[in-house]
Design a protein around this motif. Structure first.
Motif, PDB file in Angstrom:
ATOM      1  N   PRO A   1      10.332  -1.420   3.877  1.00 26.57           N
ATOM      2  CA  PRO A   1      11.782  -1.508   4.080  1.00 26.57           C
ATOM      3  C   PRO A   1      12.563  -1.277   2.797  1.00 26.57           C
ATOM      4  N   ALA A   2      12.000  -1.671   1.664  1.00 30.69           N
ATOM      5  CA  ALA A   2      12.702  -1.440   0.404  1.00 30.69           C
ATOM      6  C   ALA A   2      12.809   0.044   0.098  1.00 30.69           C
ATOM      7  N   ILE A   3      11.745   0.803   0.410  1.00 32.86           N
ATOM      8  CA  ILE A   3      11.784   2.261   0.212  1.00 32.86           C
ATOM      9  C   ILE A   3      12.851   2.887   1.106  1.00 32.86           C
ATOM     10  N   VAL A   4      12.938   2.405   2.347  1.00 30.21           N
ATOM     11  CA  VAL A   4      13.959   2.905   3.272  1.00 30.21           C
ATOM     12  C   VAL A   4      15.353   2.605   2.729  1.00 30.21           C
ATOM     13  N   LEU A   5      15.564   1.383   2.276  1.00 32.77           N
ATOM     14  CA  LEU A   5      16.876   1.003   1.751  1.00 32.77           C
ATOM     15  C   LEU A   5      17.251   1.842   0.533  1.00 32.77           C
ATOM     16  N   ARG A   6      16.297   2.072  -0.340  1.00 37.98           N
ATOM     17  CA  ARG A   6      16.585   2.805  -1.581  1.00 37.98           C
ATOM     18  C   ARG A   6      16.669   4.310  -1.365  1.00 37.98           C
ATOM     19  N   ASP A   7      15.654   4.887  -0.702  1.00 39.69           N
ATOM     20  CA  ASP A   7      15.536   6.355  -0.642  1.00 39.69           C
ATOM     21  C   ASP A   7      16.277   6.987   0.519  1.00 39.69           C
ATOM     22  N   LEU A   8      16.301   6.332   1.662  1.00 41.57           N
ATOM     23  CA  LEU A   8      16.974   6.911   2.831  1.00 41.57           C
ATOM     24  C   LEU A   8      18.433   6.491   2.926  1.00 41.57           C
ATOM     25  N   LEU A   9      18.702   5.234   2.576  1.00 43.08           N
ATOM     26  CA  LEU A   9      20.078   4.745   2.696  1.00 43.08           C
ATOM     27  C   LEU A   9      20.830   4.793   1.370  1.00 43.08           C
ATOM     28  N   GLY A  10      20.131   5.095   0.295  1.00 37.68           N
ATOM     29  CA  GLY A  10      20.797   5.271  -0.994  1.00 37.68           C
ATOM     30  C   GLY A  10      21.337   3.995  -1.611  1.00 37.68           C
ATOM     31  N   MET A  11      20.734   2.869  -1.268  1.00 36.13           N
ATOM     32  CA  MET A  11      21.203   1.610  -1.845  1.00 36.13           C
ATOM     33  C   MET A  11      20.730   1.466  -3.292  1.00 36.13           C
ATOM     34  N   LYS A  12      21.487   0.703  -4.064  1.00 38.72           N
ATOM     35  CA  LYS A  12      21.216   0.555  -5.491  1.00 38.72           C
ATOM     36  C   LYS A  12      20.135  -0.509  -5.680  1.00 38.72           C
ATOM     37  N   LEU A  13      18.901  -0.014  -5.637  1.00 39.78           N
ATOM     38  CA  LEU A  13      17.764  -0.910  -5.590  1.00 39.78           C
ATOM     39  C   LEU A  13      16.599  -0.310  -6.348  1.00 39.78           C
ATOM     40  N   ARG A  14      15.875  -1.128  -7.064  1.00 41.43           N
ATOM     41  CA  ARG A  14      14.604  -0.732  -7.662  1.00 41.43           C
ATOM     42  C   ARG A  14      13.531  -1.693  -7.173  1.00 41.43           C
ATOM     43  N   ILE A  15      12.318  -1.206  -7.036  1.00 41.72           N
ATOM     44  CA  ILE A  15      11.282  -1.965  -6.326  1.00 41.72           C
ATOM     45  C   ILE A  15      10.106  -2.272  -7.246  1.00 41.72           C
ATOM     46  N   VAL A  16       9.704  -3.531  -7.228  1.00 44.37           N
ATOM     47  CA  VAL A  16       8.504  -3.996  -7.933  1.00 44.37           C
ATOM     48  C   VAL A  16       7.481  -4.403  -6.874  1.00 44.37           C
ATOM     49  N   PHE A  17       6.228  -4.074  -7.117  1.00 42.49           N
ATOM     50  CA  PHE A  17       5.155  -4.518  -6.229  1.00 42.49           C
ATOM     51  C   PHE A  17       4.108  -5.248  -7.044  1.00 42.49           C
ATOM     52  N   THR A  18       3.688  -6.431  -6.566  1.00 35.24           N
ATOM     53  CA  THR A  18       2.580  -7.155  -7.183  1.00 35.24           C
ATOM     54  C   THR A  18       1.341  -6.964  -6.335  1.00 35.24           C
ATOM     55  N   SER A  19       0.271  -6.478  -6.954  1.00 40.61           N
ATOM     56  CA  SER A  19      -0.999  -6.262  -6.263  1.00 40.61           C
ATOM     57  C   SER A  19      -2.026  -7.275  -6.752  1.00 40.61           C
ATOM     58  N   ALA A  20      -2.715  -7.902  -5.770  1.00 40.28           N
ATOM     59  CA  ALA A  20      -3.822  -8.800  -6.086  1.00 40.28           C
ATOM     60  C   ALA A  20      -5.135  -8.251  -5.536  1.00 40.28           C
ATOM     61  N   SER A  21      -5.085  -7.069  -4.927  1.00 37.35           N
ATOM     62  CA  SER A  21      -6.248  -6.503  -4.247  1.00 37.35           C
ATOM     63  C   SER A  21      -7.311  -6.041  -5.236  1.00 37.35           C
ATOM     64  N   GLN A  22      -8.563  -6.291  -4.888  1.00 34.16           N
ATOM     65  CA  GLN A  22      -9.682  -5.825  -5.720  1.00 34.16           C
ATOM     66  C   GLN A  22     -10.604  -4.952  -4.877  1.00 34.16           C
ATOM     67  N   ARG A  23     -10.028  -3.953  -4.284  1.00 37.66           N
ATOM     68  CA  ARG A  23     -10.771  -2.961  -3.495  1.00 37.66           C
ATOM     69  C   ARG A  23      -9.949  -1.689  -3.463  1.00 37.66           C
ATOM     70  N   ARG A  24     -10.578  -0.617  -3.029  1.00 38.27           N
ATOM     71  CA  ARG A  24      -9.876   0.666  -2.936  1.00 38.27           C
ATOM     72  C   ARG A  24      -8.745   0.575  -1.919  1.00 38.27           C
ATOM     73  N   HIS A  25      -7.590   1.070  -2.296  1.00 39.13           N
ATOM     74  CA  HIS A  25      -6.446   1.026  -1.398  1.00 39.13           C
ATOM     75  C   HIS A  25      -6.548   2.135  -0.351  1.00 39.13           C
ATOM     76  N   THR A  26      -5.996   1.860   0.834  1.00 37.96           N
ATOM     77  CA  THR A  26      -5.925   2.886   1.871  1.00 37.96           C
ATOM     78  C   THR A  26      -4.920   3.950   1.455  1.00 37.96           C
ATOM     79  N   GLY A  27      -4.975   5.075   2.138  1.00 42.17           N
ATOM     80  CA  GLY A  27      -4.026   6.138   1.836  1.00 42.17           C
ATOM     81  C   GLY A  27      -2.589   5.687   1.998  1.00 42.17           C
ATOM     82  N   TRP A  28      -2.331   4.870   3.025  1.00 46.17           N
ATOM     83  CA  TRP A  28      -0.969   4.378   3.266  1.00 46.17           C
ATOM     84  C   TRP A  28      -0.515   3.474   2.123  1.00 46.17           C
ATOM     85  N   SER A  29      -1.398   2.570   1.685  1.00 45.16           N
ATOM     86  CA  SER A  29      -1.046   1.685   0.579  1.00 45.16           C
ATOM     87  C   SER A  29      -0.810   2.480  -0.702  1.00 45.16           C
ATOM     88  N   LYS A  30      -1.655   3.470  -0.946  1.00 44.22           N
ATOM     89  CA  LYS A  30      -1.478   4.307  -2.136  1.00 44.22           C
ATOM     90  C   LYS A  30      -0.115   4.988  -2.120  1.00 44.22           C
TER      91      LYS A  30
END
Length: 352
Positions: A83-112
């Protein structure tokens, strides 16, 4: 309810059920605010004591807060990145996004894909960072060193829990299930305690759903070994810092872990730790010079028995490792340090 005009950072929580991520948010937000960050939460499953905004407040994100070019959205799950990507990239809202990852395995294509769209990425350990294919900042979790601290009187701390002040106790705390290695802990105690009458063991934690049968099987093993009075299953407690204060040694026997805070909680209480090499444990427990405990291979019962025996049978080693762990957590793993490091990431993104 917070006024969105005074909120610069949004911390969403889009999962109702309590999880480690939810617990992290609950603990960090008050510290971050105390350090001056104008942060509020969004979503269900969080206590009313946390400052929060409503979903309709998101309509105000086309306008930046005073003195800032944008707001920051701190996601910790895929469902919060999208939803943050939608708000920033599609709706043009003034937003920057941080993601915290705790995963210790290969990410899926969608996650990547989602991670590739972030403005900044935080990894909770070096192991996690190794699975990320984007630039990232490693920020280890911290704990509340005021909540977790050694007892003034160890004997009194044990007595307050109904434990024998003259016994030494080794503990294993957390959910009771195979993934957490509770069976390895129990089996090691069955092997070690009969010839060490001065020691007893405590399993603190809850078994849920299909794991109840697993717990019952462990209790049966203990009973067959004649150790019911010395390997105690005490269930889940809200006063878990008190149970750490009743210990002389702690074991984290997990077969898998995302990060794992229990070694830090034990060390902050002045208790030496034996931990398996999963999660961030090898980045928390110091071995060798200035040791705070030992790190052993996961799913290795013999290694657990040998490492535990080495600490059980050496009072001086336990005392020294406990003191080292206490100093380390206070110097490097207080939750205030984690909050400051995260706030610094926000500040970089919100510079004009």
């Amino acid at each position: 309810m917070a006024d969105i005009r005074n909120v610069e950072v949004i911390a969403p929580n889009f999962k109702r059920r309590l999880s480690g991520v939810t617990s992290t948010i609950i603990q960090l937000i008050p510290i971050q605010r105390a350090l001056g960050e104008k942060i509020a939460v969004l979503g269900p499953g969080l206590p009313d004591t946390l400052p929060s905004i409503r979903f309709r407040d998101l309509l105000r994100l086309w306008s930046a807060p005073d003195g800032r070019p944008c707001r920051v959205w701190h996601a910790r799950r895929n469902v919060e990145m999208l939803p943050a990507i939608v708000l920033r990239d599609l709706l043009g809202m003034k937003l920057r996004i941080v993601f915290t990852s705790a995963s210790q395995r290969r990410h899926t294509g969608w996650s990547k894909f989602l991670i590739s769209r972030m403005d900044a990425v935080i990894a909770t350990s070096g192991k996690t960072a190794a699975y990320l294919q984007v630039p990232n900042t490693v920020i280890l979790h911290g704990i509340d060193t005021k909540r977790f601290q050694p007892p003034v009187d160890t004997a009194a701390a044990k007595a307050a829990l109904g434990l024998d002040p003259n016994q030494k106790y080794v503990g294993c705390f957390g959910r009771v299930r195979k993934q957490k290695g509770t069976d390895l802990f129990v089996d090691s105690m069955i092997g070690l305690l009969p010839c060490r009458p001065g020691w007893s063991a405590i399993v603190a934690g809850r078994a849920t759903g299909p794991h109840v049968a697993f717990e019952n099987e462990l209790k049966e093993r203990v009973a067959k070994a004649g150790l019911t009075d010395r390997i105690r299953f005490v269930g889940e407690h809200t006063n878990i810092p008190d149970w750490y204060r009743g210990l002389d040694l702690f074991i984290a026997p997990q077969r898998w872990e995302g990060f794992g805070l229990t070694p830090l909680e034990a060390m902050a209480t002045g208790v030496p730790v034996i931990a398996t090499d999963v999660g961030a444990f090898s980045e928390l427990v110091v071995v060798g010079e200035q040791e705070t405990g030992a790190v052993i291979a996961a799913n290795d019962l013999q290694a657990m028995v040998e490492a535990t025996a080495g600490f059980m049978d050496d009072d001086h080693r336990r005392t020294l490792a406990g003191a080292n762990g206490l100093g380390l957590t206070r110097a490097s793993f207080a939750i205030e340090g984690e909050a400051r490091a995260i706030n610094a990431v926000y500040e970089r993104l919100m510079r004009p």
